[in-house]
Scaffold this motif. Structure first.
Motif, PDB file in Angstrom:
ATOM      1  N   SER A   7      24.323  24.965 -21.518  1.00  0.00           N
ATOM      2  CA  SER A   7      25.439  24.662 -22.418  1.00  0.00           C
ATOM      3  C   SER A   7      24.937  24.080 -23.730  1.00  0.00           C
ATOM      4  O   SER A   7      23.804  23.601 -23.837  1.00  0.00           O
ATOM      5  N   GLU A   8      25.818  24.110 -24.724  1.00  0.00           N
ATOM      6  CA  GLU A   8      25.486  23.545 -26.021  1.00  0.00           C
ATOM      7  C   GLU A   8      25.193  22.052 -25.898  1.00  0.00           C
ATOM      8  O   GLU A   8      24.299  21.521 -26.552  1.00  0.00           O
ATOM      9  N   HIS A   9      25.960  21.383 -25.062  1.00  0.00           N
ATOM     10  CA  HIS A   9      25.759  19.944 -24.865  1.00  0.00           C
ATOM     11  C   HIS A   9      24.394  19.670 -24.248  1.00  0.00           C
ATOM     12  O   HIS A   9      23.675  18.753 -24.674  1.00  0.00           O
ATOM     13  N   THR A  10      24.011  20.445 -23.257  1.00  0.00           N
ATOM     14  CA  THR A  10      22.707  20.264 -22.618  1.00  0.00           C
ATOM     15  C   THR A  10      21.584  20.511 -23.614  1.00  0.00           C
ATOM     16  O   THR A  10      20.610  19.750 -23.665  1.00  0.00           O
ATOM     17  N   LYS A  11      21.732  21.556 -24.422  1.00  0.00           N
ATOM     18  CA  LYS A  11      20.709  21.833 -25.449  1.00  0.00           C
ATOM     19  C   LYS A  11      20.608  20.673 -26.428  1.00  0.00           C
ATOM     20  O   LYS A  11      19.513  20.242 -26.792  1.00  0.00           O
ATOM     21  N   ARG A  14      18.949  17.624 -24.728  1.00  0.00           N
ATOM     22  CA  ARG A  14      17.519  17.849 -24.515  1.00  0.00           C
ATOM     23  C   ARG A  14      16.755  17.696 -25.829  1.00  0.00           C
ATOM     24  O   ARG A  14      15.751  16.991 -25.908  1.00  0.00           O
ATOM     25  N   GLU A  15      17.255  18.328 -26.904  1.00  0.00           N
ATOM     26  CA  GLU A  15      16.595  18.234 -28.205  1.00  0.00           C
ATOM     27  C   GLU A  15      16.649  16.804 -28.751  1.00  0.00           C
ATOM     28  O   GLU A  15      15.675  16.321 -29.327  1.00  0.00           O
ATOM     29  N   PHE A  16      17.787  16.149 -28.591  1.00  0.00           N
ATOM     30  CA  PHE A  16      17.932  14.781 -29.072  1.00  0.00           C
ATOM     31  C   PHE A  16      16.931  13.850 -28.393  1.00  0.00           C
ATOM     32  O   PHE A  16      16.287  13.035 -29.042  1.00  0.00           O
ATOM     33  N   LEU A  17      16.785  13.984 -27.067  1.00  0.00           N
ATOM     34  CA  LEU A  17      15.861  13.122 -26.339  1.00  0.00           C
ATOM     35  C   LEU A  17      14.403  13.444 -26.655  1.00  0.00           C
ATOM     36  O   LEU A  17      13.544  12.565 -26.605  1.00  0.00           O
ATOM     37  N   GLU A  18      14.132  14.694 -26.981  1.00  0.00           N
ATOM     38  CA  GLU A  18      12.770  15.044 -27.401  1.00  0.00           C
ATOM     39  C   GLU A  18      12.434  14.397 -28.743  1.00  0.00           C
ATOM     40  O   GLU A  18      11.318  13.941 -28.957  1.00  0.00           O
ATOM     41  N   LYS A  19      13.418  14.351 -29.643  1.00  0.00           N
ATOM     42  CA  LYS A  19      13.208  13.761 -30.963  1.00  0.00           C
ATOM     43  C   LYS A  19      13.240  12.231 -30.923  1.00  0.00           C
ATOM     44  O   LYS A  19      12.655  11.582 -31.777  1.00  0.00           O
ATOM     45  N   ASN A  20      13.946  11.666 -29.964  1.00  0.00           N
ATOM     46  CA  ASN A  20      14.123  10.208 -29.865  1.00  0.00           C
ATOM     47  C   ASN A  20      13.762   9.715 -28.463  1.00  0.00           C
ATOM     48  O   ASN A  20      14.648   9.340 -27.699  1.00  0.00           O
TER      49      ASN A  20
END
Length: 62
Positions: A7-11, A14-20
């Motif tokens: 889902s868009e939320h999962t993506k 995942r990206e947010f946690l990779e960046k932060n």
């Protein structure tokens, strides 16, 4: 069945946690503050036993 859907939320998460990566530590700290608490079984039992049963229809006082 295709299990590769994300889902868009999962993506986003995942990206947010990779960046932060520091946010994971903050999340765990907040969770332990509000949710991860030891339960006192005796206190819970007393609380359940002391509750007053609700009347069948609470909007009518007759």
């Amino acid at each position: 069945m295709d299990y590769s859907y994300e889902s868009e939320h999962t993506k986003f998460m995942r990206e947010f946690l990779e960046k932060n990566p520091h946010m994971q530590e903050k999340r765990l700290a907040a969770r332990s503050m509000w949710w991860d608490k030891n339960q006192n079984r005796e206190e819970n039992k007393e609380f359940k036993e002391s509750s007053v049963p609700m009347k069948p229809y609470v909007y009518f006082n007759g």
